[in-house]
Design a protein around this motif. Sequence first.
Motif, short mmCIF file in Angstrom:
data_model
loop_
_atom_site.label_atom_id
_atom_site.label_comp_id
_atom_site.label_asym_id
_atom_site.label_seq_id
_atom_site.Cartn_x
_atom_site.Cartn_y
_atom_site.Cartn_z
N ASP A 71 -59.15 50.37 -77.83
CA ASP A 71 -60.27 50.96 -78.58
C ASP A 71 -59.85 52.08 -79.52
OD1 ASP A 71 -61.92 49.22 -77.29
OD2 ASP A 71 -62.76 50.70 -75.89
N GLU A 72 -58.77 52.79 -79.22
CA GLU A 72 -58.42 53.96 -80.03
C GLU A 72 -57.19 53.75 -80.90
OE1 GLU A 72 -58.31 57.62 -77.89
OE2 GLU A 72 -60.39 57.46 -77.20
N ARG A 118 -58.89 43.12 -82.24
CA ARG A 118 -58.07 44.33 -82.18
C ARG A 118 -58.39 45.16 -80.94
NH1 ARG A 118 -57.79 46.27 -88.61
NH2 ARG A 118 -55.79 45.24 -89.02
N LYS A 119 -59.65 45.24 -80.57
CA LYS A 119 -59.98 45.95 -79.34
C LYS A 119 -59.31 45.30 -78.15
CE LYS A 119 -64.44 48.09 -80.46
NZ LYS A 119 -65.89 48.17 -80.12
N SER A 120 -59.29 43.97 -78.15
CA SER A 120 -58.70 43.23 -77.04
C SER A 120 -57.19 43.38 -77.00
CB SER A 120 -59.08 41.75 -77.15
OG SER A 120 -58.42 40.99 -76.18
N THR A 128 -57.74 49.39 -84.90
CA THR A 128 -59.10 49.18 -84.38
C THR A 128 -60.09 50.11 -85.08
OG1 THR A 128 -58.15 48.63 -82.21
CG2 THR A 128 -60.50 49.15 -82.28
N THR A 181 -66.99 56.32 -85.14
CA THR A 181 -65.60 56.19 -85.63
C THR A 181 -64.98 57.55 -85.89
OG1 THR A 181 -66.25 54.11 -86.69
CG2 THR A 181 -64.16 55.07 -87.36
#
Length: 971
Positions: free
Chosen positions: A865-866, A859-861, A870, A897
Amino acid sequence: MSRFLNKLSNRDRGTLSQDANTSKNVQTSSSFRRDERLSPSPTSHIPKSSLKEEKFGLFELSNQDIAKTVDVVAIHGLQGDAYQTWTYDDNGALWLRDFLPTDLPFARITTFGYDSTIAFSNSVAKIDDIALYLLNRISGMRKRSTTSDYTSRPIVFICHSLGGIVVKRALILANDRSSDKHYKDILDNTKAVAFLGVPHKGSKSAWWASFAASALNSASLGTSTNTAIVKDLKKDSSTLANISRQFVDRAKDLTIYSFYETQKLSGLGAVVVDETSALIGLPNEKLFPVNADHRMICKISSASTQQYEDVGLWIVHLVKLVSTKSTSGETQLPKEQKSSFYEVPNRRINSFIGREDILSRIDHSFSTGPGPQIAVVQGMEGQGKTQQERDLYCGHSPPGRRNGSWCSTTTMTLSIFPNIRDFIPPGKLGAILVTSRHADSSALVIDRSMGFIQLPGLKEPDALNLLLQQSESSELNSEDAKKIVERIGYHPLAITQAAAYIRKRKLPLCEFMDHYKHRREMILKNTPQLSQYRKTLGTASQEASLCTSSQETSLNVFTTWELSYQQLQSQTTEDSHEVRLLDLLAFFDEKDISEEIFAAYGFYKWEAEPAKLVEWLKNFMGADSRWNSALFEDALIVLKDLSLVQAFGNEVDGYWHSSLHPLIKDWIRLRIGTFAFKNNTLIAGMLLGRVLNIHWDWDKYLLLLPISDKQIILGHVVVQEENYEQHPFLQSAVTLNEQCLEDYASGQSWFARFLLDAGFYDSVVKTSQRGLVIRETILGLEHRDTLTCMSNLADAYRLQKRIEEAKELMLRIIEIRKRVLGEEHPHTLNSMSNLALIFQKEGRFAEAEKLGSKVLGARKSVLGDEHLYTLVSMGNLAQVYRKQGRWKEAMELTLQTREVMERALGVEHPNTLTCMNNLAVCFEKGNRLNEAIDLMEKVVSLKTRTIGSDHPHTLKSVAWLDRCREEQFLK
């Protein structure tokens, strides 16, 4: 806010001497009076030295030389005092005596003192003794009044802390003993309560023990009995909680102002009664935060302070509001007896229950000036209009009631009989009463606010009395009886029919609701006491020609409303858009139906076949092909005029909102036939699904509606389930168009998502299964919409702890999505994330961590990140750490988080609140108990505002908070 209160106060002072009939000596210049009260100045006729001679009883603090029109009674709390509780320590200002009488010269202001150590220790049953003592002292004070109107003088209570429990119990006892006229006087005339730091929501023994300790700390009046009181309150917490619950049923007609402190109590480091504890949750309640702690919330140093504006002036406003309502409702019988010329109904129903409030309003409208005076009583059929007026005119009324003319226009409208005024004889002494179901009858009165009286359903006590009397049931004070009269809308004729059904079958009241669910048509068509419920019926043409060939017919609930329905069809057409709108209204929750639901018709393009179903909604579209609210309003007016719609109004959201009587809803659903029922079920489901779509924020994966609107929509969604269950067309031989079914299934998918967020997991299962059957049949197993239905169903299974079913279904979804969409597609990652949650439920933490980490990396990829998903993965991974007792890692990841969620999603987003909740748990495990409690208090407050106090997530947080507070207290 302070500027508003000043304006409010000044405006009220300018009219007070007229409205309240106060003394001429009262100053009317607000600026002069406020300067005069910058420091406390005791009322001259009550020396301070005499105030403390007696501590227990009811003591007047206001000027006794001025006539009083309202009674105000203040009650202190645990280890409080009739005077010291309300006195500011530094300057001795007793605001109930020094400031309030100046703003309320027409009010008798009293303070009640009692031994709270006895009331709240040894046995909470002692509260009954104190409550009865309070009732008797108030009754004695009112009987000593020099005016004869004391039995109609309104009462307002001001309570601090556990003094609120005393008042609640007093009103409960007054209700239970209302056969005594003195208790009934107090019950009937109590109009408002101001709660200052009063707890309403405590339900656990630990909570009450913690509250007692905090309240005693705030009292600072000795500690010799503190330990015993704490233990006794803990032991009898269920009694205290029951008093609060019972009070809710009796508080629905009161005006309630609840004040709660926002400051922590010095020496305790905690807020004693916060917003959550102070909230009763009634629609007639108004909340006020006060910048004070539990001890100081009831103490005011000066009339020029902010606290007097935050508390004192709002109480002034409350008392004036009550006094104004009482004054406008006074009845002034004329001294002369009016001439008697009358024709009245020839039958009186033996079981009829008169309503003094309605009779008084009729009397009042006849005593406002020279005649002929006309009063109109308007309401739906079967409400008792005719019998009410017979009670007024034919010897079943109190002495002094006058005779006059009576005219029933229940089966006519002014359009049919426009020259009805020609039949009103001239003269100055006439008194003419008209009863009608049609709102046009209001045109007969000159002053609509005085002479036009709308007749509602029975009040609950009268409804219960009628049900128990007619059913010959001995189940007094039965909760089942309350459920019955509420379900049938407090409608007199329907209650009589239900009672006849119960009586004939000797049916226990607890079994009636199940009978009603399956046999409502039989119950509503049953005609009780045929010799009494009768009316002369005729067609519209017969009425217009004053034809005498119409015949007298026995009435039941169905026949009464068929009259209005036939009239609607005669005014429009048999299949008009007004008729179809009325039918469709019955397929939503009857309490609040917004125009927005129907306006959704114009938001999206419709497929060819569904468009045919809703084509009649084009009648509400303007020439510009846009939704026209005025045209919709026109249709509601037609329905309201015939009493088929109970009420409607334009709300702040810009849409018209209407309501149906629950029995009219039942009657429509039973009369329209299976085919029309199926079509209306489809239309209602399609329209409501579109409303949810309109308000959905795809970026935050959130329904952008306030909690009040979500609660209304929840009622409509629940009714959609009832619609289908009454005629489950998917299981029948009825052939349905695939386009209509797919549109309906789309609505079911939206309902499942909404119900999932609301915590109604059983309903999610039913709704998802229904949508899945349709979509798998029409779209195929691998279609994205079919897989969405399957995913909602798997989530519901997991939350119901049906783990094996959830896992089996989720593995099936993942296999299809990997094959069709690819392993890193967001939908595939969603399913893998949900599978990791299932592994957690199974205790397979290593596998859950491995899969969760994999999803988080992907998911980050893919998303960044936000991104919401994620952040959800980060929260899920932190949860795995917590489950394994890895508290340090869990806290670090949860802190990270939370920071990103608050920035990206906002503090009120459901996922942010979940993260904050989990962080509080981490704080507790990390021996940071005070931080944990502070954070969870914030979470509970935000959850209460955004998802409601009764949501499972809120209740879970509240339970955790209670446990931690007890732990903090024991330390």
